[in-house]
Structures are given as C-alpha cells and as structure tokens.
Design an enzyme around this catalytic site. Structure first.
Site, short mmCIF file in Angstrom:
data_model
loop_
_atom_site.label_atom_id
_atom_site.label_comp_id
_atom_site.label_asym_id
_atom_site.label_seq_id
_atom_site.Cartn_x
_atom_site.Cartn_y
_atom_site.Cartn_z
N THR A 22 0.82 -1.21 0.00
CA THR A 22 0.00 0.00 0.00
C THR A 22 0.85 1.26 0.00
O THR A 22 0.62 2.20 -0.76
CB THR A 22 -0.93 0.01 1.23
N VAL A 23 1.88 1.29 0.86
CA VAL A 23 2.75 2.47 0.95
C VAL A 23 3.53 2.64 -0.35
O VAL A 23 3.65 3.74 -0.89
CB VAL A 23 3.71 2.36 2.14
N ASP A 248 -19.90 49.70 2.29
CA ASP A 248 -21.17 50.29 2.73
C ASP A 248 -21.51 49.80 4.13
O ASP A 248 -20.77 49.03 4.74
CB ASP A 248 -22.29 49.98 1.73
N LYS A 270 -25.18 53.84 2.78
CA LYS A 270 -26.47 54.52 2.61
C LYS A 270 -27.49 53.83 3.49
O LYS A 270 -27.49 52.60 3.65
CB LYS A 270 -26.93 54.45 1.14
N GLY A 301 -22.48 44.51 0.69
CA GLY A 301 -23.14 43.50 1.50
C GLY A 301 -23.90 42.52 0.63
O GLY A 301 -24.47 42.88 -0.40
N GLY A 302 -23.88 41.25 1.02
CA GLY A 302 -24.60 40.23 0.25
C GLY A 302 -23.94 39.97 -1.09
O GLY A 302 -22.73 39.75 -1.18
N ASP A 303 -24.73 40.01 -2.14
CA ASP A 303 -24.24 39.78 -3.50
C ASP A 303 -24.38 41.07 -4.30
O ASP A 303 -25.42 41.74 -4.23
CB ASP A 303 -25.04 38.66 -4.16
N ILE A 306 -27.61 41.34 -6.52
CA ILE A 306 -28.95 41.12 -5.95
C ILE A 306 -29.25 42.31 -5.06
O ILE A 306 -28.76 42.41 -3.93
CB ILE A 306 -29.04 39.80 -5.17
N MET A 383 -34.93 44.70 2.66
CA MET A 383 -35.16 46.12 2.99
C MET A 383 -36.63 46.41 3.25
O MET A 383 -37.17 47.42 2.84
CB MET A 383 -34.63 47.02 1.86
N ALA A 412 -28.72 39.21 10.16
CA ALA A 412 -28.58 37.84 9.68
C ALA A 412 -27.12 37.40 9.65
O ALA A 412 -26.25 38.10 9.15
CB ALA A 412 -29.18 37.71 8.28
#
Length: 462
Positions: A22-23, A248, A270, A301-303, A306, A383, A412
C-alpha cells in the site's frame, strides 16, 4: 536547515521502487505522475500498482531484492515491511552514490518526500525534515485552501508570454512591474476565471501601451450577509490586494478589517434616510481611483447583483475601458435563512422562492401583488422593515391566509442575530413590541414552520 529543497526532473528517468504494498503504491503513483520510468522489485504487488505500471509502461520484477536491481537507476525508493531489506537498499544506494529514500525511516534517507501542493507547473512542497509527516500534511491542507486550483493554469499562461514580455520590455524594472500587475491583477484574474483569450487581449494591449502599466482595476466583491467566514476565497484574495476599499454599512467591520493595513478605506454607506454618498458619486469615485492607477475594491453587502446596484457601478467603468471583475457573495436570503433554520425551498412546503424589494416609495411598496398569491412559493423581502405593514396587508388582500407564517431576521448571520416569528396577521404587532433594527430580512411562507426544529444560531421568537 537539515535538507536543501530541490525539484527533480524525473521525466524519462529510471527510478527503482523496492516494495509493492500500500505504501509503495502511494509512492509509485507520485513518481509516475512526475514522469519517472519506474521499475518495481517485489515478489508480489498490489492490483492497483500492477495497473499503474501497465498504464505507464513500467516494469515489475517478481523477485526478491538484490544489489544488482540498482544497476542503471538514478533514484531509489524502498517501501517494504522488512527492516533488513530496507537497510540493504539504503547501504547499496549510498555505495553507488544514488539518492535514496526509505519510507518512514529518516535516518535511511539521503532525500525525503515533502507534502506537495500540486498546481502544475506550480509546485509547493512542505517538509518537517522527516520529524512529523502528519504535521507537514496538516500545513499542506491549510495552504491548499489559500491557493486556487487554477494557479497552475496561470503559471502556464505566464510561461507562454515570458519571451514576448522580455523582448517588449528589456529593462528589468519595467518588466517586473508589468508581471506584478499582470499576475496579481486583471490579466491574472481572467486566467484564474478560465478566460485566457480575454487575458491575452489585455496583455497585448498593455504591452503596446506603456500607459496601461499605470491603469487601475476595480473589483466588486460580495461580502455576504455579515459572518466573515462566509466570504469566498477569491473575494478575500482580492480584498487583501487592494489599494483602496469602498464599503457600505451592510459590510461587517470584521470583513473591512481583512483588507491590507495600509489600504485606504472609504465609507460610502447609505440608509433609508441618510445617503452618505449618492450612488452616482460612488460610481464616479470608482472611475477616478482606477484612472489614478489604484487597485480598487468595492465591498458590497450580500451579492453585488442582488439588490446591490452592482450593474450601475460597472457600467461606467466599462464605458471608460477600466478592467473590472465581479465576485459573487452569499446573498442575505440564503445566509440568513440557513442560520435561522428556514429552508427557502422544501419538498413539503415550497417549490420555488422569490426575492423581492420591500422598501417603501412614499408610503407604498410598489408591486403587482397578485403574482405573490401562490402558497407553494417562499417570498423573501429585502429592505422591508419600514414596509412591513404594507407587505402584510397586501398579501392578505390577495388571498394569503392571515395565519401564513412570517419570520423577520435581524442582523442575519452576525453575532446578535435575532429571529422574530409570527404570521401575516400578528407580525406588525410583534415588530412594534420588539423594535428590531435594520438590516432585516422578511421571509413569508410555510417553510418558516421549520424554524423551531432546525434553527442552530441564536434566535428569539415573538
């Protein structure tokens, strides 16, 4: 330093492997991958090793080891369970001046096998000088997480361009600057993304235009919903290469702190009532910084695509020929729902999910509400804290039952995350009592019923 790290070119080189268990099979796999012309000496051999030798035109000699087995060999490896045989292999190799390795016996080695990170042609070797192979493998695993698999492709690309760059830029300083910006900049990132044709076009343009050496780049990075551990490897790599970081209010401070210590940080957050920097000013700032030769990261933040207005920011860059990349992030709906134990889709409850902007325009949340009538679709409102009364009222008006479950997730995935659970009929009163603060996410649908059983993050029901 107990050993000198070197890289041996073994393609077509005769190598002897004594042992076939094996080795030995693990060592054979590594040697054959390096192109060695392998000869194995052992009375018996594992089925896998026989298959490896057959595929690579290697040789298996079904005999007991003897000194003559080393005739014509350039490298010797011993991996047998017999200590006397291993010592004989080592002694014979030393007498012949042949490099030798006896597996798991550092005292019988003139060379050792390091733990290898293979991004061919880029190789990284980690060695504990034979003291602790397990520790070397642990370090390898840690480093592997930082080195993208595509780095090998980047090394091949750089090798292809090496002579052309040397001819176009004979002065060493200019050539070094070019390669630093290429490998660790837009061209390199294009190659890592599998877009070699575009990278080649960029290389051509920069070689032809010396001013391009001082042109900046912009990266729009999705920072995820808050937990720094949810940042992608690619986003972290680009963040740590930035000269300037624009961020942001939805980006966790711990993520901003991952930037280089000497990077300039610019807050462009914002909120509903306070636009610290208008969007058009942010777009213009990104352009100006890139034109000044800066490597700029825009943390969102996030994507970025989106509800992040990322498309608006890169449109201005594209119109001015500024190289840019967009790195996706885990959107708040996915991160928040997972941490709250709320599957956005579930075989028994919801077969689709819809992301919806929930902010007020005046005193209205403007949507064609009838499209949200399906009880088998999960609705996620971004939001939507201020618009929550309107959301609950309008959904009931189109026929959604008053007892439809609703979850409001505050902060979250971050420390202090709170989950308030109610219904369309009760959620407005719960929010008035609990007074959650933005950022929040609102999930509507029967999947919310799973929250109590599946939640693992800190939460509080209303």
């Amino acid at each position: 330093m107990d050993y000198l790290p070197v890289c041996l070119r073994l393609r077509g080189t005769p190598v002897l492997l004594v042992g076939a268990g094996t080795v030995a099979t693990r060592k054979a796999r590594l040697l054959l991958r390096a192109g060695a012309r392998l000869t194995v000496v052992a009375p018996q051999a594992s089925a896998e090793l026989q298959s490896l030798l057959a595929d690579a035109d290697g040789e298996w000699r079904r005999v007991v080891y003897s000194n003559s087995a080393q005739d014509g060999q350039a490298l010797v490896v011993a991996a047998t369970p017999d200590a006397e045989t291993n010592r004989a292999v080592y002694r014979d190799a030393c007498e012949r001046g042949i490099p030798v390795n006896v597996v798991d016996s550092p005292e019988l080695c003139s060379f050792i096998f390091p733990a290898v990170i293979d991004r061919n042609p880029l190789l990284i070797a980690i060695s504990s000088s034979g003291r602790s192979p397990v520790l070397a493998r642990l370090v390898r695993r840690k480093i592997e997480t930082l080195i993208p698999a595509a780095y090998g492709r980047l090394a091949e690309f750089a090798g292809h361009w090496r002579d052309r760059v040397r001819t176009a830029l004979p002065e060493e300083g200019a050539r070094r600057l070019f390669w630093e910006q290429a490998v660790d900049g837009a061209a390199g990132e294009l190659v890592l993304a599998g877009r070699e044709t575009e990278a080649a076009t960029l290389m051509e343009r920069r070689l032809a235009d010396s001013s391009a050496l001082h042109r900046g780049e912009v990266y729009l990075l999705g920072a995820g919903p808050g937990d720094p551990d949810l940042l992608t490897f690619k986003a972290l790599r680009l963040l740590q290469s930035a000269d300037v970081v624009l961020y942001d209010r939805l980006v966790a401070p711990a993520i901003v702190d991952m930037a280089r210590r000497d990077a300039e940080r610019i807050y462009v957050g914002k909120s509903r009532a306070d636009h610290a920097v208008p969007q058009q000013d942010i777009n213009q700032k990104l352009l100006e910084l890139a034109q000044a030769g800066k490597r700029v990261v825009r943390l969102k933040g996030g994507d970025p695509f989106i509800f992040g207005r990322g498309g608006e920011e890169i449109a201005l860059l594209a119109s001015h020929g500024i190289p840019f990349q967009v790195v996706p992030g885990i959107t708040a709906a996915s991160g928040g729902a997972c941490y709250a134990g709320i599957p956005l889709t579930h075989r028994d409850y919801a077969q689709s999910v819809r992301f919806v902007a929930g902010y007020l325009k005046g005193d209205r949340v403007e949507h064609d509400w009838q499209q949200f009538a399906s009880t088998t679709e999960t609705l996620v409102f971004y939001m939507g804290l201020m618009g929550l009364p309107v959301i609950c009222r309008e959904l009931q008006a189109i026929g959604r039952a008053p007892d439809t479950p609703v979850a409001l997730i505050e902060r979250a995935t971050m420390e202090g995350q709170r989950v308030l659970v109610g219904t369309l009929a009760t959620m407005e009163d719960i929010v008035a009592r609990e007074k959650p603060h933005a950022p929040t996410l609102i999930i509507v649908g029967d999947v919310v019923r799973l929250h109590r059983d599946l939640a693992w993050f800190g939460e509080r029901d209303g």
